[in-house]
Design a protein around this motif. Structure first.
Motif, PDB file in Angstrom:
ATOM      1  N   ALA A 295       0.834  -1.208   0.000  1.00  0.00           N
ATOM      2  CA  ALA A 295       0.000   0.000   0.000  1.00  0.00           C
ATOM      3  C   ALA A 295       0.864   1.252   0.000  1.00  0.00           C
ATOM      4  N   ALA A 296       1.940   1.219   0.773  1.00  0.00           N
ATOM      5  CA  ALA A 296       2.852   2.368   0.817  1.00  0.00           C
ATOM      6  C   ALA A 296       3.520   2.569  -0.540  1.00  0.00           C
ATOM      7  N   GLY A 297       3.841   1.460  -1.211  1.00  0.00           N
ATOM      8  CA  GLY A 297       4.455   1.563  -2.536  1.00  0.00           C
ATOM      9  C   GLY A 297       3.531   2.210  -3.550  1.00  0.00           C
ATOM     10  N   LYS A 298       2.232   1.866  -3.486  1.00  0.00           N
ATOM     11  CA  LYS A 298       1.254   2.479  -4.404  1.00  0.00           C
ATOM     12  C   LYS A 298       1.117   3.972  -4.120  1.00  0.00           C
ATOM     13  N   LYS A 299       1.126   4.318  -2.837  1.00  0.00           N
ATOM     14  CA  LYS A 299       1.036   5.733  -2.457  1.00  0.00           C
ATOM     15  C   LYS A 299       2.253   6.499  -2.961  1.00  0.00           C
ATOM     16  N   LEU A 300       3.408   5.880  -2.847  1.00  0.00           N
ATOM     17  CA  LEU A 300       4.650   6.498  -3.314  1.00  0.00           C
ATOM     18  C   LEU A 300       4.612   6.688  -4.824  1.00  0.00           C
ATOM     19  N   ALA A 301       4.078   5.681  -5.536  1.00  0.00           N
ATOM     20  CA  ALA A 301       3.999   5.773  -6.992  1.00  0.00           C
ATOM     21  C   ALA A 301       3.061   6.888  -7.421  1.00  0.00           C
ATOM     22  N   ARG A 302       1.944   7.052  -6.691  1.00  0.00           N
ATOM     23  CA  ARG A 302       1.003   8.131  -7.018  1.00  0.00           C
ATOM     24  C   ARG A 302       1.646   9.494  -6.827  1.00  0.00           C
ATOM     25  N   LYS A 303       2.416   9.641  -5.745  1.00  0.00           N
ATOM     26  CA  LYS A 303       3.101  10.903  -5.493  1.00  0.00           C
ATOM     27  C   LYS A 303       4.115  11.198  -6.594  1.00  0.00           C
ATOM     28  N   ALA A 304       4.820  10.162  -7.004  1.00  0.00           N
ATOM     29  CA  ALA A 304       5.811  10.346  -8.067  1.00  0.00           C
ATOM     30  C   ALA A 304       5.125  10.734  -9.369  1.00  0.00           C
ATOM     31  N   GLY A 305       3.936  10.148  -9.613  1.00  0.00           N
ATOM     32  CA  GLY A 305       3.211  10.434 -10.851  1.00  0.00           C
ATOM     33  C   GLY A 305       2.642  11.829 -10.895  1.00  0.00           C
ATOM     34  N   THR A 306       2.326  12.408  -9.727  1.00  0.00           N
ATOM     35  CA  THR A 306       1.754  13.759  -9.689  1.00  0.00           C
ATOM     36  C   THR A 306       2.804  14.828  -9.441  1.00  0.00           C
ATOM     37  N   GLY A 307       4.042  14.416  -9.359  1.00  0.00           N
ATOM     38  CA  GLY A 307       5.113  15.390  -9.161  1.00  0.00           C
ATOM     39  C   GLY A 307       5.318  15.798  -7.729  1.00  0.00           C
ATOM     40  N   GLN A 308       4.615  15.137  -6.781  1.00  0.00           N
ATOM     41  CA  GLN A 308       4.770  15.481  -5.377  1.00  0.00           C
ATOM     42  C   GLN A 308       5.998  14.825  -4.745  1.00  0.00           C
ATOM     43  N   PHE A 309       6.522  13.822  -5.446  1.00  0.00           N
ATOM     44  CA  PHE A 309       7.645  13.067  -4.876  1.00  0.00           C
ATOM     45  C   PHE A 309       8.956  13.711  -5.305  1.00  0.00           C
ATOM     46  N   GLN A 310       9.837  13.984  -4.369  1.00  0.00           N
ATOM     47  CA  GLN A 310      11.132  14.558  -4.661  1.00  0.00           C
ATOM     48  C   GLN A 310      12.230  13.705  -4.031  1.00  0.00           C
ATOM     49  N   THR A 311      13.298  13.521  -4.762  1.00  0.00           N
ATOM     50  CA  THR A 311      14.413  12.771  -4.202  1.00  0.00           C
ATOM     51  C   THR A 311      15.187  13.661  -3.250  1.00  0.00           C
ATOM     52  N   ALA A 312      15.978  13.017  -2.414  1.00  0.00           N
ATOM     53  CA  ALA A 312      16.730  13.763  -1.405  1.00  0.00           C
ATOM     54  C   ALA A 312      17.665  14.775  -2.045  1.00  0.00           C
ATOM     55  N   ALA A 313      18.127  14.500  -3.254  1.00  0.00           N
ATOM     56  CA  ALA A 313      19.077  15.398  -3.920  1.00  0.00           C
ATOM     57  C   ALA A 313      18.430  16.710  -4.314  1.00  0.00           C
ATOM     58  N   HIS A 314      17.093  16.726  -4.421  1.00  0.00           N
ATOM     59  CA  HIS A 314      16.408  17.943  -4.864  1.00  0.00           C
ATOM     60  C   HIS A 314      15.686  18.660  -3.729  1.00  0.00           C
ATOM     61  N   VAL A 315      15.762  18.092  -2.538  1.00  0.00           N
ATOM     62  CA  VAL A 315      15.058  18.723  -1.406  1.00  0.00           C
ATOM     63  C   VAL A 315      15.844  19.913  -0.896  1.00  0.00           C
TER      64      VAL A 315
END
Length: 245
Positions: free
Chosen positions: A225-245
């Motif tokens: 479930a957490a993986g699906k949530k993470l994928a949704r965030k990545a798909g909507t541009g809400q997910f950022q890698t540590a290098a860009h934070v």
């Protein structure tokens, strides 16, 4: 190593099972190919292989069959046909049944290596296959050392530890399957026993993964479930890698 093993256990003659060519004699030379049988193709393949064996007169009651390597389960439909044909009293044997490819290759290499008097190769086979058939974890490398190598070479723990270049405490932990075989230990074992380093590591990794999957089974749903949530965030541009934070 696989050929040497086949020649030893198949003293009455042996063949290579091929997805493309069905039944091959060891002497026949063929061009390299990349072909794997699909599920629907396995039954027709088994029927053709059986017909080829029958044509060679090998399905009579005086013969027995030993199927060594069947990682892709090609012989699922062939084995029953051989048994029904009334082959020899020992029928059809699959000594490496249930072993992962890395374990099967490891088994074969050790089988070929352990030529000294007193080596119980049946014990090696039992050690390698028992836990697979009982749905337990893959064999710990230390079990091979404690059940086969040390008794066969008539070595004490102290003597083998000295030869391997590790402390008795470390070796005892490995022999008891309480301590893992590290890359360093695998290198030492490979050099000392004239085997590949990888086979020792692959056995340890297979066991560690099996145990990890078992212990994490209660958490699989949450992680999924957490993986699906993470994928949704990545798909909507809400997910950022540590290098860009």
């Amino acid at each position: 190593a696989e050929r040497e093993y086949a020649e030893r256990v198949g003293s009455g003659g042996w063949f290579i099972l091929s997805a493309k060519h069905k039944l091959l004699s060891p002497e026949r030379k063929i061009k390299k190919y990349d072909q794997v049988l699909k599920c629907a193709q396995k039954k027709p393949w088994a029927e053709k292989v059986f017909a080829m064996l029958k044509k060679k007169g090998l399905t009579s009651g005086k013969h027995e069959f030993i199927i060594l390597f069947d990682e892709a389960n090609y012989c699922k439909d062939l084995t029953p046909k051989l048994k029904q044909s009334g082959v020899g009293p020992r029928g059809v044997k699959l000594p490496l049944e249930g072993l992962a490819k890395a374990e099967a290759v490891f088994f074969v290499k050790l089988w070929n290596l352990l030529k000294a008097d007193g080596i119980d190769r049946r014990a090696l086979q039992k050690t390698m296959t028992h836990k697979r058939k009982s749905k337990g974890p893959p064999t710990h490398p230390g079990e091979i050392l404690s059940d086969i190598v040390l008794p066969g070479a008539n070595l004490s723990v102290s003597e083998f530890a000295q030869m391997l270049g590790v402390s008795r405490h470390v070796l005892r932990g490995i022999l008891a399957a309480e301590r893992p075989v590290t890359p360093e230990i695998a290198v030492r074992l490979g050099k000392l026993l004239n085997t590949s380093t990888d086979v020792w590591l692959n056995m340890q990794i297979s066991r560690d993964l099996w145990l990890a999957r078992k212990s994490l089974r209660p958490e699989m749903r949450r992680l999924g479930a957490a993986g699906k949530k993470l994928a949704r965030k990545a798909g909507t541009g809400q997910f950022q890698t540590a290098a860009h934070v």
